[in-house]
Design an enzyme around this catalytic site. Structure first.
Site, PDB file in Angstrom:
ATOM      1  N   GLY A  88     -12.137-120.457 -46.162  1.00 16.87           N
ATOM      2  CA  GLY A  88     -11.566-121.721 -46.627  1.00 16.87           C
ATOM      3  C   GLY A  88     -11.656-122.801 -45.577  1.00 16.87           C
ATOM      4  N   GLY A  90     -14.343-123.756 -43.927  1.00 15.12           N
ATOM      5  CA  GLY A  90     -15.575-124.540 -43.950  1.00 15.12           C
ATOM      6  C   GLY A  90     -16.716-123.926 -43.157  1.00 15.12           C
ATOM      7  N   SER A 146     -11.610-115.829 -34.103  1.00 14.63           N
ATOM      8  CA  SER A 146     -12.299-117.108 -33.880  1.00 14.63           C
ATOM      9  C   SER A 146     -13.778-116.900 -33.557  1.00 14.63           C
ATOM     10  CB  SER A 146     -11.604-117.881 -32.747  1.00 14.63           C
ATOM     11  OG  SER A 146     -10.349-118.352 -33.180  1.00 14.63           O
ATOM     12  N   THR A 195     -18.074-119.312 -36.066  1.00 16.59           N
ATOM     13  CA  THR A 195     -19.086-120.281 -35.647  1.00 16.59           C
ATOM     14  C   THR A 195     -19.866-119.760 -34.447  1.00 16.59           C
ATOM     15  OG1 THR A 195     -17.806-122.151 -36.454  1.00 16.59           O
ATOM     16  CG2 THR A 195     -19.390-122.615 -34.707  1.00 16.59           C
ATOM     17  N   ALA A 222     -21.842-124.260 -29.197  1.00 12.30           N
ATOM     18  CA  ALA A 222     -20.536-124.333 -29.870  1.00 12.30           C
ATOM     19  C   ALA A 222     -19.649-123.154 -29.474  1.00 12.30           C
ATOM     20  CB  ALA A 222     -20.733-124.345 -31.383  1.00 12.30           C
ATOM     21  N   LYS A 223     -18.364-123.418 -29.388  1.00 10.42           N
ATOM     22  CA  LYS A 223     -17.364-122.364 -29.215  1.00 10.42           C
ATOM     23  C   LYS A 223     -16.410-122.430 -30.416  1.00 10.42           C
ATOM     24  CE  LYS A 223     -16.143-123.679 -24.906  1.00 10.42           C
ATOM     25  NZ  LYS A 223     -15.507-123.576 -23.577  1.00 10.42           N
ATOM     26  N   GLY A 227     -10.656-122.410 -34.508  1.00 13.09           N
ATOM     27  CA  GLY A 227      -9.706-121.962 -35.545  1.00 13.09           C
ATOM     28  C   GLY A 227      -8.328-121.619 -35.021  1.00 13.09           C
ATOM     29  N   GLU A 228      -8.252-120.840 -33.957  1.00 14.08           N
ATOM     30  CA  GLU A 228      -6.948-120.396 -33.464  1.00 14.08           C
ATOM     31  C   GLU A 228      -6.448-121.226 -32.293  1.00 14.08           C
ATOM     32  OE1 GLU A 228      -6.465-115.855 -34.093  1.00 14.08           O
ATOM     33  OE2 GLU A 228      -8.569-116.203 -33.641  1.00 14.08           O
TER      34      GLU A 228
END
Lengths: 153, 777
Positions: free
Chosen positions: B489, B491, B530, B533, B725-726, B729-730
């Protein structure tokens, strides 16, 4: 009980149990599943629809209470295959993540913008306080409604 | 790999990565056409309901299902007699039973289940099942449960300790001997419910060959299949999990026993069975973030260096073990990769209590530990007279550091986040807190906290860390990304599409990320830690690069030029010097035509530089590490103790931002949940019963509870993730509760040691402080 009502300009006739909730009628009898159930207690607003133009939570209304009324759900907003400006704004402004609360938010926003076409941040936040979202922290929903107001102006 | 990242960005300016694109599935969502689990049905489907224990602890004497079985419309009733009877579960100790055999251990424990033709009939039948118990004494407080003579939940664990964590590095005593000051700190973070808008649920269909199809939104389709296969006594290949779109989760929808209950109901009724919770069941019998008690002792030198840290962490696990053991260990030692404590010893205890089993929540124990630690550092700053931001700068990790437990920090924007947070928020010019809390009026205060997190975790499954992906082009010209990690959810599918689109130079809106089905998707570790990505996204990038090589060679052959003459550009393969081009659709059709309809498939797999920790728990756990700093400004009503967050700043180092729009959205949502955990929400339990199991009494924040936020990304260069990228989310949530608590201190001069800081709790602290001040006068 026999009821007749209109959802998104389509007329539905049905024989329903008096205890049937309106949201279940919408989802099961009319097969419109965009209206979600999140709490069953009128608190989260995921089930918000328009009843004769006013935003209501369909989880605590009975189907029989909507007899003879005109209902609009999120599926009824598109016209001629085009997104309604509010839908467009939620999409463009990233006013959603999981999307579960989104139809209810859009319907509540629809009602708010009819009452107040040019709301301030504060008025948007007050107007939609009956709708909950767990993903967005509300930031982009406020932005989306402002953007929708500009599109509709 | 680092070179590949640098080269890609040098070749041309990025077109897709870095663009604030809407989610690729947003159009469906705003139209109300997305089919969530709630909207799905399978022909012949029945509805399941669960008979739950009405007592917190007791032996089952008798279960009488006869009245339920006789009710018209009931198709199956099951009890422990219908279960394979093995103990299983997602973590050690494995203590799930599907349905209770001899004993119930919390109000809500699953005793029996029914399947019927409608949800109403199922509910009615469940109420007709009579269970006789012999009640046993119960225990709810973890410290009580640890005492000798406390009621014992599991015979195998007579001390009620489900899991014990221990870590030690350096020489703790020598460290404390070097310290000029030693400070102590206690903090408790309360039971906190996920509040995802879509409750838990599943549909399960039993098949005549003994297998099952499960439709359920889960972070872990592949890993949960391993769990369910043991519980149901069938091999893994007999379980197919199909993942519909998520209506939120935040850690709730990992692995759930309802899938096994529905499976057995389906097996007995030979019909597909849906279980979908109402909100009351989702809160009352659900699996919240566990309550955690922290005790810290920290040795500090006169100039502010941390030299020793001793900690004790106690978790209220509830009656069974979900994802709480790794949450507890995270709460115990992840903070050791944010600051150099030099010498540490931490003991952790996961304790059985007669409550609903807790599980993980976004932040995974680190958010809770940071709440305890960052309020502590704020206090140490004040007591030593050293600016708390300076303490963080001085002791914080840097790029190139190896933490005490062997975690390799390849990139680190901690200092940049601290600097930017101070300058954008005005934190540096804050006024000191009042000496005595004012008696009346609304006062303002500002607080800062730092935080960090992982981007992927080596030990989610034992076999491997990493991800694989395919990027494929078909006869119809469709570019699709295939991974084993579901979009929950947030993305992620959009981010994957952008990564593939960047490599192939196609319109990201034209790329599809396919839904997850264990029958066809590649094996995936899952969407957690996390890692989406960074780990899966990197595999997507590599798969797209492989697809690009294949596309270029096909185009070269078709256009009659050497491959180095071909460039992929705006959806086509073109000859660099001019003179011909082929669209993706043409290339897809040509490839399929040549090879019997085959997809042109690019394969990618990424194995991060992580290590299984050794026996002392030493080893690089994550692909990369992210950092952030939050500043909260609050208003406290000194008469009522009510606190409101009025302004907010969030600064993050998440490496390269693939999609600023979705990344910022993650921060917005994380901060809102952090504010909720700090001020508003707690699952209240009295005598083992949840007393606020609905959204009226368990109030999640609304529009007016969350202020406008300032979000900024400090981009660092990381060598591992896609385009550097890292994760976000968290880490978006981790510093929030501490920033709010520190702001409360700055406003009223009173330290809080427990979240949520409800008006009642703060009012009591204010009153105590005011009374003591009066006595001194």
């Amino acid at each position: 009980m026999e009821i007749t009502l209109t959802i998104n300009d389509r007329t539905f006739k049905a024989d329903v149990e008096p205890r049937l909730l309106l949201v279940h009628f919408i989802r099961e009898n009319a097969c419109l599943t965009g209206t979600h159930i999140g709490c069953e207690t009128t608190t989260c607003g995921a089930c918000t629809i328009l009843l004769d133009g006013k935003a209501v939570k369909s989880c605590t209304l009975l189907a029989v209470q909507a007899r003879g009324k005109r209902l609009t759900t999120v599926e009824g907003l598109m016209k001629n295959g085009r997104l309604h400006p509010i839908q467009e704004a939620f999409w463009e402004e990233h006013g959603l993540q999981c999307g579960y609360c989104t139809p209810g938010m859009i319907m509540a926003a629809y009602h708010l913008l009819q009452e107040n076409p040019n709301p301030s941040d504060e008025q948007i936040r007050r107007g939609l306080e009956g709708n909950l979202c767990r993903c967005t922290g509300y930031q982009n929903i406020v932005k989306a409604i402002q953007s929708a107001a500009a599109k509709l102006a | 790999m680092a070179d590949a990242v640098a080269v890609t960005s040098q070749i041309r300016k990025r077109k897709s990565v870095g663009q604030p694109l809407p989610q690729i599935d947003s159009a469906e969502k705003v139209k109300g056409l997305t089919q969530y689990l709630q909207d799905l049905s399978v022909p012949g489907m029945l509805y399941g309901a669960i008979v739950r224990s009405a007592i917190p602890h007791g032996l089952i004497r008798e279960i009488d299902t006869s009245r339920a079985e006789r009710l018209s419309g009931v198709r199956a009733v099951i009890t422990a007699r219908d279960c394979p009877g093995v103990l299983f579960g997602p973590q050690e100790p494995q203590d799930w039973e599907i349905l209770c055999r001899n004993k119930v251990r919390y109000i809500g424990d699953e005793v029996a289940a029914v399947a019927a033709i409608s949800p109403d009939v199922a509910k009615e039948a469940a109420a007709l099942v009579r269970v006789e118990y012999q009640e046993l004494p119960a225990v709810y407080d973890p410290f009580e449960a640890l005492k000798p003579g406390a009621p014992v939940l599991w015979e195998q664990h007579p001390d009620n300790v489900a899991y014990r964590f221990h870590i030690e590095r350096g020489d703790l005593e020598a460290g404390f001997a070097r310290a000029d000051d030693v400070f102590e700190h206690d903090f408790y973070t309360g039971r906190f419910y996920h509040g995802q808008m879509e409750p838990m649920g599943c549909i399960v269909q039993y098949h005549a060959d003994g297998g099952y199809t499960i439709w359920t939104p889960t972070h872990l389709p592949f890993r949960s299949r391993m769990t369910y296969s043991k519980g149901l006594g069938v091999s893994m290949d007999k379980i197919r999990i199909v993942v519909p779109p998520f209506g939120g989760s935040f850690g709730m929808k990992y692995e759930l026993n309802i899938n096994c209950i529905a499976a057995l109901l389906s097996k007995k009724s030979r019909r597909p069975v849906k279980i979908f919770f109402e909100r009351e069941e989702d809160i009352g019998a659900g699996h919240p973030r566990m309550g955690l008690h922290f005790h810290y002792r920290l040795g500090v030198t006169r100039d502010g260096r941390f030299v020793a840290k001793e900690a004790r962490v106690v978790g209220t696990g509830g009656a069974r073990t979900f994802w709480t053991p790794p949450v507890l260990s995270t709460a115990c030692y992840r903070i050791d990769s944010l600051y150099h404590f030099q010498n540490v010893r931490t003991e952790g205890f996961l304790v059985y209590t007669n409550q609903s089993p807790a599980t993980c929540f976004r932040g995974f124990g680190n958010a809770e530990a940071l709440t305890a630690l960052e309020t502590f550092i704020d206090e140490i700053g004040e007591r030593t007279g050293i600016d708390p931001v300076e303490l963080r700068r001085m002791n914080g990790v840097k790029a190139g550091d190896v933490s005490l437990h062997g975690w390799r920090i390849a990139s680190c924007g901690l200092r940049e986040c601290l600097d930017r947070a101070e300058s954008v928020s005005g934190f540096r010019n804050r006024k000191p807190p009042p000496k005595i809390p004012p008696r009346r009026g609304v006062v303002r205060g500002i607080g800062l906290a730092a935080g960090h997190h992982i981007s992927g975790n080596r030990i989610i499954i034992n076999e491997y860390d990493g991800a694989s992906a395919q990027v494929r082009l078909g006869f119809d010209g469709q570019v699709a990304v295939i991974v084993g990690e579901p979009d929950i959810g947030q993305g992620m599918n959009t981010v994957f599409a952008q990564i593939a689109a960047e490599v192939l130079d196609v319109d990201p809106a034209s790329v599809r990320s396919l839904p997850i089905d264990t029958l066809v998707s590649p094996h995936g570790v899952g969407t957690l830690g996390s890692r989406g990505t960074t780990v899966a996204g990197r595999a997507v990038q590599l798969a797209a690069e492989d697809a690009r090589t294949k596309l270029v060679s096909l185009a070269a052959e078709l256009l009659g030029v050497p491959p180095q003459e071909i460039r992929l550009q705006s959806g086509s393969a073109v000859v660099a010097s001019g003179g011909g081009s082929l669209s993706m659709a043409e290339l897809g059709r040509e490839y399929a035509t040549r090879y019997g309809g085959a997809f042109l498939i690019g394969h990618g797999h990424f194995t991060p530089p992580t290590e299984i920790p050794d026996a002392t728990k030493y080893g690089n756990l994550s692909t990369s590490y992210v950092f952030g700093t939050h500043v909260a400004e609050v208003e406290v009503d000194t008469e009522t103790g009510a606190t409101r967050v009025v302004r907010y700043w969030a600064l993050h180092d998440s490496g390269t931002i693939i999609n600023p729009s979705t990344a910022t959205g993650q921060v917005h949502g994380g901060v809102a949940q952090g504010i909720a955990s700090a001020l508003l929400e707690e699952v209240l339990v009295k005598d083992g019963r949840v007393t606020n199991p609905n959204f009226l009494d368990y109030r999640i924040p609304g529009f007016q509870d969350i202020p406008e936020m300032y979000v900024e990304f400090v981009e660092t260069k990381d060598p591992y993730g896609p385009f550097g990228a890292k994760s976000i989310g968290e880490s978006s949530l981790n510093p929030t509760a501490a920033a709010v608590c520190n702001a409360i201190y700055n406003a009223v001069g009173v330290r809080v040691h427990q979240t949520p800081v409800t008006p009642e709790r703060l009012w009591k602290l204010l009153e105590t402080a005011r009374t003591e001040a009066r006595k001194k006068e």
